[in-house]
Structure formats: structure tokens, C-alpha cells
Design an enzyme around this catalytic site. Structure first.
Site, PDB file in Angstrom:
ATOM      1  N   LYS A  89      33.876 -14.907  43.282  1.00 39.16           N
ATOM      2  CA  LYS A  89      34.763 -13.724  42.644  1.00 39.16           C
ATOM      3  C   LYS A  89      35.048 -12.636  43.761  1.00 39.16           C
ATOM      4  O   LYS A  89      34.329 -11.793  43.611  1.00 39.16           O
ATOM      5  CB  LYS A  89      34.385 -13.256  41.002  1.00 39.16           C
ATOM      6  CG  LYS A  89      34.865 -12.200  40.858  1.00 39.16           C
ATOM      7  CD  LYS A  89      35.123 -11.790  39.789  1.00 39.16           C
ATOM      8  CE  LYS A  89      34.305 -10.495  39.260  1.00 39.16           C
ATOM      9  NZ  LYS A  89      35.438  -9.686  39.460  1.00 39.16           N
ATOM     10  N   GLY A 112      35.073  -0.816  33.725  1.00 38.98           N
ATOM     11  CA  GLY A 112      34.068  -0.148  33.055  1.00 38.98           C
ATOM     12  C   GLY A 112      34.815   1.173  33.140  1.00 38.98           C
ATOM     13  O   GLY A 112      34.005   1.338  31.726  1.00 38.98           O
ATOM     14  N   ALA A 145      38.601  -6.922  33.817  1.00 43.95           N
ATOM     15  CA  ALA A 145      38.046  -5.502  34.671  1.00 43.95           C
ATOM     16  C   ALA A 145      38.582  -4.567  33.402  1.00 43.95           C
ATOM     17  O   ALA A 145      40.030  -4.674  33.090  1.00 43.95           O
ATOM     18  CB  ALA A 145      38.097  -5.162  36.204  1.00 43.95           C
ATOM     19  N   GLY A 146      38.046  -3.729  32.354  1.00 42.20           N
ATOM     20  CA  GLY A 146      38.331  -2.564  31.704  1.00 42.20           C
ATOM     21  C   GLY A 146      39.379  -2.524  30.861  1.00 42.20           C
ATOM     22  O   GLY A 146      39.409  -2.085  29.802  1.00 42.20           O
ATOM     23  N   ASN A 203      32.226  -7.315  31.723  1.00 42.92           N
ATOM     24  CA  ASN A 203      31.126  -7.175  31.000  1.00 42.92           C
ATOM     25  C   ASN A 203      30.858  -5.428  30.767  1.00 42.92           C
ATOM     26  O   ASN A 203      29.914  -5.757  29.474  1.00 42.92           O
ATOM     27  CB  ASN A 203      30.471  -6.905  32.855  1.00 42.92           C
ATOM     28  CG  ASN A 203      28.696  -6.681  33.033  1.00 42.92           C
ATOM     29  OD1 ASN A 203      28.649  -7.284  34.275  1.00 42.92           O
ATOM     30  ND2 ASN A 203      28.354  -6.546  32.541  1.00 42.92           N
ATOM     31  N   THR A 204      31.438  -4.645  30.698  1.00 40.68           N
ATOM     32  CA  THR A 204      30.683  -3.384  30.474  1.00 40.68           C
ATOM     33  C   THR A 204      31.144  -3.684  28.815  1.00 40.68           C
ATOM     34  O   THR A 204      30.177  -2.963  28.248  1.00 40.68           O
ATOM     35  CB  THR A 204      31.257  -2.267  30.964  1.00 40.68           C
ATOM     36  OG1 THR A 204      30.906  -2.996  32.848  1.00 40.68           O
ATOM     37  CG2 THR A 204      30.843  -0.869  30.735  1.00 40.68           C
TER      38      THR A 204
END
Lengths: 256, 67
Positions: free
Chosen positions: A99, A160, A186-187, A208-209
Site C-alpha cells: 500500500k 483519520g 481513508a477518511g 482503520n480509525t
């Protein structure tokens, strides 16, 4: 009919891909990833702690035989570092996938797409399966695929941030212009953001977050699992067009 | 022999090869990658990779991370 995601002959069991950062401990990481149903997990490349060798390893909890490991180049701000981390990741002997991140700015963590394109070209020639983390820019997405990326990973919003898909129209254009899988990376903040990405027709979502930072990460992981499935089904089912005015769903015939 | 391992200045008593160094540091070679003076050493070459005073060695593995 089976609806499996296959990239370069690799069959993916889930369209939800997850990171392994920001969890309270390895036990929580393990439980959340199990609840998410993901079979791709991202990891970072970092120095071994040579002073304290007793410290536990992520792979004591996440079995690389059970999950597909997608190493990242998080924290790399130039092409040279991204290449160095990628090559080290491959030499560690678990995966040829990378990645690829070439970050342009500390505050936004937006990608440096010029560096990203250069690094993609070099690594693809070296035989890596390159998954570049990129902007929601259809032109760059196409150039990345032309340079050898096996998929593109446009951001929904800054890493995040939890803002969700800020530009669904660009994601749609990317889906139309790029002849490779599109994985939103992401996001995203919550299950509905993930469902929106899948309803647009994206092939997968990486997050993830949104899980690790939730009050109850394990419950959120399960919510994300269902959101990906629901969003994908809705996409395949074909939504109704949006209209300004009402259209009754009960018949007029037979009314008193 | 003095080596710089992961940024730490360390005195190594016995190890003469990379293989022996990993043994001395109790690092299992399976899931790490190693650079000596910025060159990646293949796992099959750990045994033949002889170290010398002042070598800069990086030993990395995978940790939790997302993006």
C-alpha cells in the site's frame, strides 16, 4: 451468482480491508479484525525493538496465514523512502503487495501524487503489486493504473478525519475512467460512509480509525462488515433514480 | 566490534556474520528485513554476510498501522 473481488488472481473474501493501528492493545486488534470479517490487514514497517526483545509481536495475534498482509509505506514523505520501505517490506517475506503512500504534507496527510506516480512506476517494474493511496483525482488515478498500479485507493477524506466521502462525483468518475479496482482508502467515519462508497460501485473500502477510534471498536467493526455487504448489494441491485416529486406506491385503482 | 543497530551504538562481542548477530540479539529472521549500510540483505545471504566495525544495520518488522 458469486461476487468475489479478484485482483491479479488473488481472491479476496471480504470487501472490507482494515488497518491494525491505534488499538488499545493486540487483544482488541484481534477481536475487532475478527468482527470486521476482513481478510486484508494493513501493517506498517518499523524498527525492531532490539533492547527489549520480550515485547509482543502483532503476528502473535494476527496470523499471516489467515489474513492477507498489506504492508504500507506510512510516514514516507519522498519517493526514496517509499521505495526503501517497500523493498524492506517485501524482503520480510510475507507479501508482494504494497500500500504505497508518498505523503505530501503533515497536516493533511494528502498524497504527493507526483512522487506517488514515480514510485508506482518503479515498484510495478520490480514486480510489486502496487496499491497507491491517492487523491480523489480521476486523471491521477488513470495515470497510476497506466504506470502499473493493480488498483487505486482514492481517499474519501483526510486520513483519520471521519468526514466520509467528500466528493462522490469524483469517485464516480474514477470508477468510470479507471480499468482497475477502486478501493476507497481513508477518511470514512461510520457505517453509512462505507455503504455510500460501496453503493457508488467501489470494489472495497479500507479503513482503520473509524473502527479503532470508536467507543466500542468491536461493535463498530461488525457494523462496518454489514455496511460493506449492504452497500455492495444495493449497488448490484441498482437503485431507483432520484426525483424531485412524489410517486405513490399504492394503486389509484379501487379507491373509494 | 562496534555496530550501529537501529540507530543505537552497540558493542557486539561474538557475532561476525549477520546470522550470528540476529542470534545474539534474539531476533528470529523469518519476519524481519535487514539493511546493512543501506543495502538490503537477502535472507539466504545472512550467513555469508560478514560484518565490520562501524556498519550501520537496520532491522525492521511489521507493526500495527493503517495509513
Amino acid at each position: 451468482m458469486e461476487d468475489k473481488l479478484i485482483i491479479k488472481g488473488i481472491e479476496f473474501k471480504s470487501r472490507l480491508w482494515v488497518g491494525t493501528g491505534k488499538y488499545k492493545d493486540f487483544e482488541e486488534t484481534k477481536k475487532a479484525i475478527e468482527a470486521s470479517g476482513a481478510d486484508v490487514v494493513t501493517v506498517a514497517v518499523r524498527r525492531v525493538n532490539i533492547i527489549d526483545r520480550k515485547s509482543e509481536n502483532l503476528f502473535d495475534y494476527i496470523d499471516p496465514k489467515k489474513y492477507k498482509i498489506l504492508p504500507n509505506t506510512a510516514g514516507c514523505y519522498n519517493v526514496e523512502d517509499a521505495l526503501r520501505y517497500s523493498r524492506l517490506a517485501r524482503e520480510a517475506g510475507i507479501s508482494d503487495m504494497i500500500k504505497l503512500e508518498v505523503i505530501g504534507d503533515e497536516k493533511t496527510l494528502f498524497p504527493d501524487v507526483i512522487g506517488l506516480l514515480k514510485a508506482t512506476e518503479i515498484l510495478a517494474k520490480e514486480g510489486f503489486l502496487v496499491f497507491p493511496y491517492t487523491n480523489d483525482d480521476p486523471i491521477i488515478a488513470k495515470k497510476l493504473v497506466d504506470a502499473g498500479a493493480v488498483a487505486v485507493m482514492p481517499l474519501a477524506a483526510p486520513i483519520g478525519s471521519g468526514l466520509g466521502i467528500r466528493n462522490p462525483y469524483n469517485i464516480r468518475i474514477i470508477l468510470e475512467t479507471v480499468k482497475a479496482p477502486v478501493i476507497v482508502d481513508a477518511g470514512v467515519g461510520t457505517a453509512s460512509d462505507v455503504a455510500v462508497a460501496m453503493e457508488l460501485g467501489c470494489d472495497a473500502v479500507l479503513l482503520n480509525t473509524a473502527i479503532a477510534g470508536a467507543k466500542d471498536p468491536i461493535a463498530m467493526a461488525e457494523a462496518m462488515k454489514h455496511a460493506v455487504i449492504a452497500g455492495r448489494l444495493a449497488y448490484k441491485a441498482g437503485r431507483i433514480p432520484k426525483k424531485l416529486y412524489a410517486a405513490a406506491s399504492s394503486p389509484i385503482e379501487g379507491m373509494l | 566490534m562496534r555496530l550501529i543497530i537501529n540507530g543505537e551504538d552497540l558493542e557486539v562481542s561474538k557475532a561476525e556474520t549477520l546470522q550470528e548477530l540476529l542470534g545474539e540479539l534474539c531476533v528470529k529472521p523469518e519476519r524481519v528485513a535487514v539493511e546493512v549500510n543501506l543495502s538490503i540483505i537477502k535472507k539466504s545471504d545472512y550467513d555469508s554476510c560478514r560484518l565490520k566495525d562501524g556498519d550501520r544495520i537496520e532491522i525492521v518488522n511489521f507493526v500495527g498501522g493503517g495509513m
